[in-house]
Design a protein around this motif. Structure first.
Motif, PDB file in Angstrom:
ATOM      1  N   ASN A 259       0.507   5.451   0.731  1.00 24.45           N
ATOM      2  CA  ASN A 259      -0.369   6.468   1.304  1.00 24.45           C
ATOM      3  C   ASN A 259       0.401   7.777   1.401  1.00 24.45           C
ATOM      4  OD1 ASN A 259      -2.517   7.744   2.561  1.00 24.45           O
ATOM      5  ND2 ASN A 259      -2.887   6.090   3.997  1.00 24.45           N
TER       6      ASN A 259
ATOM      7  N   GLN B 152      -9.863   4.985   4.126  1.00 23.45           N
ATOM      8  CA  GLN B 152      -8.583   4.293   4.186  1.00 23.45           C
ATOM      9  C   GLN B 152      -7.426   5.268   3.991  1.00 23.45           C
ATOM     10  OE1 GLN B 152      -9.631   1.521   1.040  1.00 23.45           O
ATOM     11  NE2 GLN B 152      -9.586  -0.200   2.472  1.00 23.45           N
TER      12      GLN B 152
ATOM     13  N   SER C 178       0.841  -1.195   0.000  1.00 22.37           N
ATOM     14  CA  SER C 178       0.000   0.000   0.000  1.00 22.37           C
ATOM     15  C   SER C 178       0.877   1.245   0.000  1.00 22.37           C
ATOM     16  CB  SER C 178      -0.917   0.015   1.220  1.00 22.37           C
ATOM     17  OG  SER C 178      -1.817  -1.067   1.188  1.00 22.37           O
TER      18      SER C 178
ATOM     19  N   PHE D 219      -3.317   4.190  -2.389  1.00 17.36           N
ATOM     20  CA  PHE D 219      -3.692   3.087  -3.270  1.00 17.36           C
ATOM     21  C   PHE D 219      -2.933   1.816  -2.907  1.00 17.36           C
ATOM     22  CE2 PHE D 219      -0.430   5.742  -5.215  1.00 17.36           C
ATOM     23  CZ  PHE D 219       0.569   4.834  -5.515  1.00 17.36           C
ATOM     24  N   ASP D 220      -3.469   0.690  -3.373  1.00 14.98           N
ATOM     25  CA  ASP D 220      -2.793  -0.604  -3.313  1.00 14.98           C
ATOM     26  C   ASP D 220      -2.171  -0.867  -4.675  1.00 14.98           C
ATOM     27  OD1 ASP D 220      -3.522  -1.194  -0.678  1.00 14.98           O
ATOM     28  OD2 ASP D 220      -5.419  -2.100  -1.313  1.00 14.98           O
TER      29      ASP D 220
ATOM     30  N   SER E 119      -7.209   2.447  -6.294  1.00  7.83           N
ATOM     31  CA  SER E 119      -7.310   3.511  -5.302  1.00  7.83           C
ATOM     32  C   SER E 119      -7.964   2.994  -4.024  1.00  7.83           C
ATOM     33  CB  SER E 119      -8.129   4.673  -5.852  1.00  7.83           C
ATOM     34  OG  SER E 119      -8.346   5.664  -4.869  1.00  7.83           O
ATOM     35  N   LEU E 120      -7.476   3.472  -2.879  1.00  7.51           N
ATOM     36  CA  LEU E 120      -8.144   3.204  -1.625  1.00  7.51           C
ATOM     37  C   LEU E 120      -9.346   4.133  -1.473  1.00  7.51           C
ATOM     38  CD1 LEU E 120      -5.120   2.816   0.843  1.00  7.51           C
ATOM     39  CD2 LEU E 120      -6.337   1.040  -0.414  1.00  7.51           C
ATOM     40  N   THR E 121     -10.156   3.898  -0.461  1.00  7.49           N
ATOM     41  CA  THR E 121     -11.280   4.778  -0.177  1.00  7.49           C
ATOM     42  C   THR E 121     -10.793   5.997   0.603  1.00  7.49           C
ATOM     43  OG1 THR E 121     -11.797   3.749   1.946  1.00  7.49           O
ATOM     44  CG2 THR E 121     -12.785   2.769  -0.026  1.00  7.49           C
TER      45      THR E 121
END
Length: 250
Positions: free
Chosen positions: A57, A136, A55, A151-152, A131-133
């Protein structure tokens, strides 16, 4: 090999396999700068000896909205440096093909600008990105509703370059080494903003990978299962000696 010994070895193997997964995190603080002809961008080289997923961030924009008149607007010194900066990060992934300048349109793999916006899910044989939320993405302390991308990503074994820039960087600008004509933009209505630089904090994390930083190169490798081999060997040796002692006593 008797039943007790076989059962103990099986138990040792199960214990090793079920051991706790080691979480690994790398956090980097860095700064982009305003220059006469635009803004700088950073390139982090990613070395993947093996394929893996992790991940990403990014924390940068230190206001909750882009206009101070927006309901709920507030600011936060996210990195604790005593100042507020307004980097709106735009990130890109490139394949590092070993050429003098791999930041070309031909090597461009993916872009992730805002959470769930300008961060299209990409999947191919080299890279997979989702994409993450917003919830998250906010886990690192980000307060803007979507500007800080999170994102992952899954990468095949190989070499890559991860670019962090201010919005918006084109392939031509990446190849030229400058985000031409760009400037940092404070929220509308903000008084006396800092506009000569923008800070960011990038966090890489994974349950199964280890991150090692050396200069501007991040090596991503698999995490060995600590103690698994030793646990198995100790169990075999101990039970083997016990079995031999029982045989001698008999």
């Amino acid at each position: 090999m008797n039943f007790v010994l076989r059962a103990a070895i099986a138990a040792a193997l199960l214990a090793a396999a079920a051991g706790p997964v080691q979480a690994n995190t790398l956090t980097i603080d860095a700064t982009l700068f305003l220059q006469e002809d635009g803004t700088t961008f950073d390139v982090w080289k990613i070395d993947m000896p093996v394929a893996g997923s992790f991940s990403v961030n990014l924390l940068a924009y230190e206001a909750s909205q882009s206009n101070i008149s927006t309901a709920g607007y507030y600011t936060a010194d996210l990195n604790g440096d005593g100042e507020l900066t307004w980097l709106d990060p735009d990130t890109h992934w490139y394949l590092d093909d070993g050429s003098a300048n791999p930041l070309s349109a031909a090597n461009h793999l993916a872009r992730c600008d805002d959470i769930a916006n300008n961060c299209t899910a990409v999947s191919n044989s080299t890279l997979s990105l989702t994409s993450l939320t917003q919830a998250q993405g906010a886990a690192d302390g980000s307060i803007h509703f979507r500007r800080d991308p999170a994102f992952d990503i899954t990468l095949a074994a190989g070499s890559y370059q991860y670019v962090i820039a201010d919005y918006r960087l084109t392939d031509a600008e990446a190849a030229a080494g400058i985000n031409a004509g760009d400037s940092f933009s404070a929220p509308n209505g903000y008084v006396d903003p800092i506009l000569d630089h923008g800070d960011y904090r990038i966090t890489f994390s994974s349950d199964t990978l280890h991150f090692a930083l050396n200069g501007d190169t991040i090596t991503v490798s698999q995490v060995p299962l600590p103690g698994a081999a030793g646990l198995f060997a100790s169990a075999v040796l101990g039970l083997g000696l016990r079995s031999r002692r029982k045989s001698m006593l008999a």
